[in-house]
Design a protein around this motif. Structure first.
Motif, mmCIF file in Angstrom:
data_model
loop_
_atom_site.group_PDB
_atom_site.id
_atom_site.type_symbol
_atom_site.label_atom_id
_atom_site.label_comp_id
_atom_site.label_asym_id
_atom_site.label_seq_id
_atom_site.Cartn_x
_atom_site.Cartn_y
_atom_site.Cartn_z
ATOM 1 N N ARG A 1 2.610 36.782 13.445
ATOM 2 C CA ARG A 1 2.882 35.279 12.989
ATOM 3 C C ARG A 1 2.779 35.489 11.496
ATOM 4 O O ARG A 1 2.421 36.298 11.026
ATOM 5 C CB ARG A 1 1.778 34.153 13.114
ATOM 6 N N VAL B 1 8.102 28.504 18.834
ATOM 7 C CA VAL B 1 7.509 29.525 18.620
ATOM 8 C C VAL B 1 7.818 30.134 17.444
ATOM 9 O O VAL B 1 9.195 30.453 17.077
ATOM 10 C CB VAL B 1 7.708 30.695 19.745
ATOM 11 N N ARG B 2 7.048 30.458 16.290
ATOM 12 C CA ARG B 2 7.190 30.948 15.022
ATOM 13 C C ARG B 2 6.579 32.498 15.060
ATOM 14 O O ARG B 2 5.561 32.741 14.568
ATOM 15 C CB ARG B 2 6.456 29.927 14.197
ATOM 16 N N ARG B 3 7.398 33.291 15.448
ATOM 17 C CA ARG B 3 7.077 34.625 15.103
ATOM 18 C C ARG B 3 7.460 35.170 13.861
ATOM 19 O O ARG B 3 8.056 34.720 13.303
ATOM 20 C CB ARG B 3 7.995 35.633 16.418
ATOM 21 N N ALA B 4 6.823 36.356 13.415
ATOM 22 C CA ALA B 4 7.042 36.769 12.178
ATOM 23 C C ALA B 4 8.030 38.206 11.931
ATOM 24 O O ALA B 4 8.446 38.315 13.011
ATOM 25 C CB ALA B 4 5.601 37.311 11.765
ATOM 26 N N ARG C 1 -1.731 31.350 21.751
ATOM 27 C CA ARG C 1 -0.986 31.155 20.366
ATOM 28 C C ARG C 1 0.482 30.580 20.643
ATOM 29 O O ARG C 1 0.890 29.798 19.684
ATOM 30 C CB ARG C 1 -0.760 32.625 19.961
ATOM 31 N N ALA D 1 7.981 34.660 7.486
ATOM 32 C CA ALA D 1 8.628 33.860 8.579
ATOM 33 C C ALA D 1 10.317 34.605 8.512
ATOM 34 O O ALA D 1 10.650 35.229 7.712
ATOM 35 C CB ALA D 1 8.907 32.663 8.207
ATOM 36 N N ASP E 1 1.998 27.045 18.874
ATOM 37 C CA ASP E 1 2.800 27.066 18.292
ATOM 38 C C ASP E 1 3.719 25.802 18.737
ATOM 39 O O ASP E 1 4.406 24.917 17.756
ATOM 40 C CB ASP E 1 3.730 28.128 18.391
ATOM 41 N N ASP F 1 2.940 39.282 19.026
ATOM 42 C CA ASP F 1 1.914 38.677 18.700
ATOM 43 C C ASP F 1 1.809 38.421 17.081
ATOM 44 O O ASP F 1 0.722 37.895 16.739
ATOM 45 C CB ASP F 1 0.694 39.657 19.099
ATOM 46 N N ASP G 1 0.148 37.240 8.835
ATOM 47 C CA ASP G 1 -0.708 38.024 9.395
ATOM 48 C C ASP G 1 -0.418 39.549 8.795
ATOM 49 O O ASP G 1 0.594 39.742 8.441
ATOM 50 C CB ASP G 1 -0.378 38.215 10.956
#
Length: 502
Positions: free
Chosen positions: A376, A309-312, A298, A398, A302, A374, A379
């Motif tokens: 995004r 890295v595009r974490r949520a 993952r 985001a 990204d 984990d 999700d």
């Protein structure tokens, strides 16, 4: 009583019975595992699907006393040596590489005497090595961030002994994953699996290069054990840089140099990237840990698709709950909820106790951080809140700082306005102000400010937004003098002096 001796015929008969009862051959479970998920998962759209390769099994033969000369029995013995571990190794080992790193550091004189003979700007070069896994035929390699951190040059050595220069696509220190690229085509690739469905007690095979260049050949080292546990959270020791979340634990021997190598199941699929050990001696003591391959892929996706890295973001913070008399805790308590956040929209409130997240038990804030790692944008996350009969489903978005409008000042300084959402996201003390989200390296050195600083006042003008900061500097046109900047950095208030010439 006299001891009886088995005749050669009796010995052969006994061996045949052993083979018939399965003691000399592969188990049905191993055979079924071999046929599962023959091809690897593509990293990102446009990358080739990892190619399936038939297991490269060496046959045992020989005219004088070889297995072939024993007929059917010899063939059975030969088959018994070709275990699931052998077949899994044959699928993955060609795609495991040695990652060779050169680091260059500027050396400073430690005393007056050293300064007399040490030239200005003297540099020291050091070499180190780790492992990596090729997951795409066009040269995408997964390894650990700590393997290549601070490298001035990176090269990889393939299992066939060839060397290739590597470039960094992206690196994520939080997850300890780095993505490299080498210029090549039709490279051997490792089939990849998933941490989903991994069973405690099943075979685990660690493949890497703990010996680096200290041996004459470049083939990786293989060790075997079992999956000891999953979803392990590892707190840093004095030598480690940070936490590890949701790790796969194994007793397969993992030694220094194995970092970045593959943890493989009996089907010959990579299920993890080896990363860490717990050890008092510095070597393997049966406590090795691997980053789940799902997370690593993952992160790679990204970097390849977005360059970062595009974490949520969910808009809530948690804290530990009180432990019972045995020191055990169950759940985490909500410590803060941002207005207008996904958490606020579902009615979650400060003081709520969260028990499960996507059916994953929450016993401490570390478990919560592992869940966030984990996630995004887009999700879903099902939270079981104590006192409610049905899970609460949140839809991650985001980070507010990524979607906020940016204001660009002089010398490449980018600002955003601090909002309640951004305050909670960044853990800021200030409720408003102008947050620096990007600044050129030269400007940071010259001005003494850095990304993450919050400008709250300049001279006697209160700064409540990024637009306030832009208007202040516009008012300095054709003027010069000193500007006192009041800012927040790492939760502390401070000042910086800028000398302005408009």
């Amino acid at each position: 009583m006299t001891a009886s001796r088995l005749t050669p015929l009796a010995t052969l008969s006994l061996l045949a019975l052993l083979v018939l009862f399965g003691l000399g051959g592969c188990s049905p479970q191993s055979a079924n595992a071999e046929n599962q998920r023959a091809s690897g998962t593509a990293l990102a759209e446009g990358l080739p699907e990892p190619e399936e390769r038939a297991p490269a099994v060496r046959s045992v033969s020989g005219a004088d006393g070889g297995a072939d000369s024993l007929g059917p029995l010899g063939q059975s013995l030969d088959d018994s040596r070709t275990t699931a571990i052998v077949r899994a190794t044959a699928r993955v080992a060609p795609a495991v590489v040695s990652v060779n790193v050169i680091r260059t550091q500027t050396v400073r004189a430690r005393s007056v005497w050293e300064s007399l003979y040490m030239p200005p700007g003297a540099e020291r070069r050091s070499a180190s090595f780790g492992s990596g896994v090729i997951v795409s035929g066009d040269g995408i390699i997964l390894t650990n961030d700590h393997v290549i951190n601070g490298a001035s040059r990176i090269s990889v050595t393939l299992a066939d002994g060839s060397d290739m220069e590597a470039e960094v696509v992206g690196t994520d220190p939080v997850a300890d994953i780095a993505v490299l690229r080498v210029r090549g085509q039709d490279l051997p690739t490792a089939p990849v699996g998933s941490v989903e469905g991994v069973m405690i007690g099943e075979w685990a095979i660690a493949i890497g290069n703990p010996l680096g260049n200290y041996v004459g050949d470049s083939e990786p080292t293989v060790t075997a054990g079992v999956v000891s546990a999953v979803d392990r959270n590892i707190a840093p020791s004095s030598d480690d840089a940070g936490f590890y979340f949701g790790m796969i634990q194994t007793d397969a021997a993992i030694n220094p140099g194995n970092s970045g190598g593959a943890l493989v199941n009996a089907a010959g699929e990579v299920i993890g990237i080896n990363a860490s050990i717990l050890s008092r001696s510095g070597g393997s003591e049966g406590l090795g840990f691997a980053i789940p391959i799902d997370r690593a892929l993952r992160i790679a996706r990204d970097f390849l698709e977005h360059g970062e890295v595009r974490r949520a973001w969910l808009g809530l913070d948690v804290e530990p709950v009180e432990a019972d008399e045995w020191g055990r805790t169950r759940g985490v308590r909500v410590a803060g909820v941002a207005a207008g956040s996904p958490a606020a929209e579902t009615g979650i409130q400060v003081g709520d106790r969260l028990i499960l997240a996507n059916d994953r038990a929450l016993t401490s804030p570390l478990d919560w951080e592992g869940v966030l790692l984990d996630l995004r944008a887009g999700d879903g996350l099902a939270l079981l809140v104590q006192g409610r009969t049905e899970p609460v489903v949140l839809r991650a978005t985001a980070f507010p700082s990524l979607t906020a409008a940016r204001v660009t000042l002089f010398q490449g300084i980018e600002l955003i306005s601090v909002t309640p959402q951004i305050q909670l996201e960044r853990g800021l003390v200030s409720e408003d102000g102008a947050l620096i989200v990007n600044i050129a390296a030269e400007s940071a050195r010259t001005l003494g400010i850095q990304a993450g600083d919050v400008i709250i006042q300049m001279n006697r003008t209160r700064i409540r937004s990024a637009d306030d900061a832009a208007r202040f500097f516009q008012s300095l046109t054709a003027r010069e003098g000193r500007v006192i900047v009041y800012l927040e950095r790492n939760g502390q208030l401070g000042t910086r002096n800028l000398y302005w010439r408009g």
